[in-house]
Design a protein around this motif. Structure first.
Motif, PDB file in Angstrom:
ATOM      1  N   UNK A 190       0.841  -1.201   0.000  1.00 36.72           N
ATOM      2  CA  UNK A 190       0.000   0.000   0.000  1.00 36.72           C
ATOM      3  C   UNK A 190       0.874   1.248   0.000  1.00 36.72           C
ATOM      4  N   UNK A 191       1.468   1.538  -1.144  1.00 35.72           N
ATOM      5  CA  UNK A 191       2.300   2.736  -1.272  1.00 35.72           C
ATOM      6  C   UNK A 191       2.343   3.120  -2.739  1.00 35.72           C
ATOM      7  N   UNK A 192       2.974   4.248  -3.014  1.00 37.91           N
ATOM      8  CA  UNK A 192       3.149   4.676  -4.395  1.00 37.91           C
ATOM      9  C   UNK A 192       4.031   3.677  -5.134  1.00 37.91           C
ATOM     10  N   UNK A 193       3.705   3.358  -6.399  1.00 36.87           N
ATOM     11  CA  UNK A 193       4.556   2.433  -7.177  1.00 36.87           C
ATOM     12  C   UNK A 193       6.012   2.883  -7.239  1.00 36.87           C
ATOM     13  N   UNK A 194       6.250   4.188  -7.140  1.00 35.30           N
ATOM     14  CA  UNK A 194       7.611   4.707  -7.182  1.00 35.30           C
ATOM     15  C   UNK A 194       8.425   4.255  -5.973  1.00 35.30           C
ATOM     16  N   UNK A 195       7.730   3.797  -4.916  1.00 33.59           N
ATOM     17  CA  UNK A 195       8.402   3.413  -3.684  1.00 33.59           C
ATOM     18  C   UNK A 195       8.398   1.904  -3.460  1.00 33.59           C
ATOM     19  N   UNK A 196       7.948   1.141  -4.449  1.00 36.91           N
ATOM     20  CA  UNK A 196       7.942  -0.310  -4.294  1.00 36.91           C
ATOM     21  C   UNK A 196       9.351  -0.842  -4.081  1.00 36.91           C
ATOM     22  N   UNK A 197      10.319  -0.228  -4.758  1.00 36.88           N
ATOM     23  CA  UNK A 197      11.738  -0.564  -4.578  1.00 36.88           C
ATOM     24  C   UNK A 197      12.476   0.727  -4.270  1.00 36.88           C
ATOM     25  N   UNK A 198      13.500   0.640  -3.427  1.00 35.34           N
ATOM     26  CA  UNK A 198      14.288   1.825  -3.136  1.00 35.34           C
ATOM     27  C   UNK A 198      15.100   2.209  -4.374  1.00 35.34           C
ATOM     28  N   UNK A 199      15.229   3.501  -4.618  1.00 36.37           N
ATOM     29  CA  UNK A 199      15.846   3.969  -5.860  1.00 36.37           C
ATOM     30  C   UNK A 199      17.265   3.455  -6.054  1.00 36.37           C
ATOM     31  N   UNK A 200      18.057   3.407  -4.969  1.00 35.78           N
ATOM     32  CA  UNK A 200      19.462   3.031  -5.150  1.00 35.78           C
ATOM     33  C   UNK A 200      19.684   1.524  -5.254  1.00 35.78           C
ATOM     34  N   UNK A 201      18.601   0.722  -5.211  1.00 32.18           N
ATOM     35  CA  UNK A 201      18.740  -0.714  -5.461  1.00 32.18           C
ATOM     36  C   UNK A 201      19.408  -0.976  -6.802  1.00 32.18           C
ATOM     37  N   UNK A 202      19.107  -0.126  -7.776  1.00 33.96           N
ATOM     38  CA  UNK A 202      19.555  -0.391  -9.147  1.00 33.96           C
ATOM     39  C   UNK A 202      21.075  -0.391  -9.267  1.00 33.96           C
ATOM     40  N   UNK A 203      21.760   0.362  -8.431  1.00 31.18           N
ATOM     41  CA  UNK A 203      23.224   0.379  -8.477  1.00 31.18           C
ATOM     42  C   UNK A 203      23.777  -1.011  -8.183  1.00 31.18           C
ATOM     43  N   UNK A 204      23.259  -1.663  -7.171  1.00 30.38           N
ATOM     44  CA  UNK A 204      23.749  -2.980  -6.779  1.00 30.38           C
ATOM     45  C   UNK A 204      23.325  -4.059  -7.779  1.00 30.38           C
ATOM     46  N   UNK A 243      11.527  -0.986 -12.276  1.00 30.02           N
ATOM     47  CA  UNK A 243      10.923   0.047 -13.123  1.00 30.02           C
ATOM     48  C   UNK A 243      11.632   1.396 -12.982  1.00 30.02           C
ATOM     49  N   UNK A 244      12.961   1.340 -12.862  1.00 29.62           N
ATOM     50  CA  UNK A 244      13.751   2.555 -12.733  1.00 29.62           C
ATOM     51  C   UNK A 244      14.586   2.734 -14.003  1.00 29.62           C
ATOM     52  N   UNK A 245      14.291   3.767 -14.772  1.00 28.40           N
ATOM     53  CA  UNK A 245      15.056   3.974 -16.005  1.00 28.40           C
ATOM     54  C   UNK A 245      16.513   4.287 -15.702  1.00 28.40           C
ATOM     55  N   UNK A 246      16.786   4.878 -14.527  1.00 30.65           N
ATOM     56  CA  UNK A 246      18.184   5.137 -14.165  1.00 30.65           C
ATOM     57  C   UNK A 246      18.966   3.834 -14.052  1.00 30.65           C
ATOM     58  N   UNK A 247      18.307   2.766 -13.601  1.00 30.58           N
ATOM     59  CA  UNK A 247      18.979   1.476 -13.488  1.00 30.58           C
ATOM     60  C   UNK A 247      19.345   0.907 -14.838  1.00 30.58           C
TER      61      UNK A 247
END
Length: 462
Positions: A190-204, A243-247
């Protein structure tokens, strides 16, 4: 004196001739703490609605926030401090020689710039509570550099550290895949889809995916290659699911860095592996250019650069306005910067993000943010550090003989470039997870030549 020698990278002059095995095994406690620290930042997010990540909330948040005790430090910070103390204690038992690391001075100058940024904030009337939260994660960089620089003594130590990191990244990716199928798709988060994964996950996810590929490129140990076969698909899936284009951009830039490195280091592998990969990417883009869903994420990330959807267009606009304000703030004091704890100038009105406590202090363009906060001296120190590190990583990828260290050099180079790319569009250097990784790879780069058991006589020390 010990801390100065560590930052400047003076190598311990232990009695290698008398007992090389004992010298290599020194610093075991610091190595263990470094592994635990790295696993903590890779495997656990700092803030997420996923209940399986609740432990991460306690690892990354101040102890006082969940105990009521007057302790502002987080368990992660305590790990870093303990690791640093153990490393310094190990260094104190050894005589130090004059040999210096090529990264020692850049790290020391960067640390001085951070201290100056705090001082500038205080003298400018900044809020030092906010300033502490802004700059504290940057201090992880020299600390983790020192721990890795002292405690990693051999190719086996480096391989074990990054192998453990790959295990942690794979475990996180498995949990991320479960999150997609078990929580997100059924609508249980129950949160915004933008927060389903933490943004900096993509780096790892992106960097360890390339590390898994490098195990085959450089023919590292069988166990790592076996793990990589399992890890690569799940790392890729969770990267797409985030769903992070930065990743996706970090991954593509990392693949480009890998291709350029192989063109110099291992040309046969470049033609056998990277040319077919390039053909496959072109074919993929042709098929999935207009596709939606998880498999279409890489194509969407590239298409959004000039054909953004409503979500991406809103994000792009915010970053453009924010960057304009960064430039105005930098021009207000380009030499000294505004310092930590002081707001940036808002000349172009931004959408209201007041739910985020630091929205007037931290900016998504975290690279220019470094100049804004520490001035031109800090910005030069920042680029001197990362530029030197990238050149040393590329050099080591070519010159070290041990395949495990070649793989570590490539991973470190990809991580540095990936963090920089990410830092241009998101909050890289105010994330403790990313700065732990950054400091660690800087330390690894500094020890690669001396850790190479087959190093050619006459090569310069790191």
């Amino acid at each position: 004196m010990i801390a100065q020698d560590v930052l400047l990278g003076r190598l311990p002059a232990v009695a290698l001739k008398a007992s090389p095995e004992a010298a290599i095994q020194r610093g075991g406690a610091a190595r263990l703490v470094l592994k635990v620290t790295l696993v903590s930042v890779i495997a656990f997010e700092a803030q997420t609605p996923d209940p399986l990540m609740d432990l991460g909330t306690y690892i990354h948040r101040g102890i006082g926030s969940w105990t009521g005790l007057p302790i502002i430090f987080s368990p992660l910070e305590l790990l870093v401090v303990v690791g640093l103390l153990l490393a310094l204690a190990s260094a104190a038992t050894e005589r130090r020689s004059g040999a210096a690391s090529s990264l020692g001075w850049p790290v020391a100058l960067f640390l001085i710039a951070l201290v100056a940024g705090f001082a500038r904030g205080v003298l400018g009337g900044g809020d030092m509570y906010v300033g502490l939260w802004e700059g504290r994660y940057l201090l992880y960089i020299p600390a983790c550099f020192a721990i890795a620089r002292i405690s990693l003594r051999s190719a086996q130590h480096v391989a074990s550290l990054f192998g453990t990191g790959l295990v942690a990244a794979t475990a996180f990716a498995v949990e991320g895949a479960y999150r997609k199928f078990g929580l997100i798709n059924p609508g249980l988060l129950l949160s915004s889809p933008d927060l389903f994964y933490e943004h900096d996950d993509v780096i790892f996810l992106a960097t360890f995916l390339i590390f898994a590929l490098s195990a085959f490129i450089f023919r590292t140990a069988g166990r790592i290659r076996l793990l990589s076969m399992v890890a690569a698909p799940v790392l890729m899936f969770t990267l797409l699911a985030s769903n992070r284009r930065s990743g996706i951009i970090v991954l593509l830039v990392g693949l480009l860095v890998t291709a350029l490195t192989l063109l110099v280091v291992r040309r046969k592998a470049f033609f056998i592996g990277m040319i077919p990969a390039l053909v496959a990417i072109v074919a993929y883009l042709g098929v999935f250019w207009d596709a939606s869903g998880t498999l279409g994420q890489p194509a969407r990330a590239l298409r959004s650069l000039y054909e953004p959807d409503a979500r991406d267009a809103s994000s792009n606009l915010y970053r453009l306005l924010e960057t304009y304000n960064i430039n105005v703030t930098i021009h207000s004091d380009p030499i000294l910067g505004v310092g930590f704890g002081r707001e940036f100038i808002v000349e172009a009105t931004l959408p209201d993000l007041s739910w985020w406590p630091f929205w007037r202090f931290e900016t998504h363009n975290n690279v220019l943010w470094m100049w804004m906060k520490t001035g031109v001296y800090g910005y030069v120190a920042f680029w001197a550090l990362l530029g030197t590190a990238m050149s040393r990583a590329a050099y080591s990828a070519k010159r070290v003989a041990d395949p495990r260290l070649k793989s570590a050099a490539l991973f470190s180079l990809v991580a540095l470039v990936g963090i920089l790319v990410y830092g241009y569009v998101d909050l890289a250097f105010v994330s403790g997870r990313i700065t732990v990784l950054l400091g660690t790879v800087l330390g690894v780069i500094a020890v690669l030549p001396r850790a190479d058991a087959k190093r050619v006589v006459g090569e310069p020390s790191a």
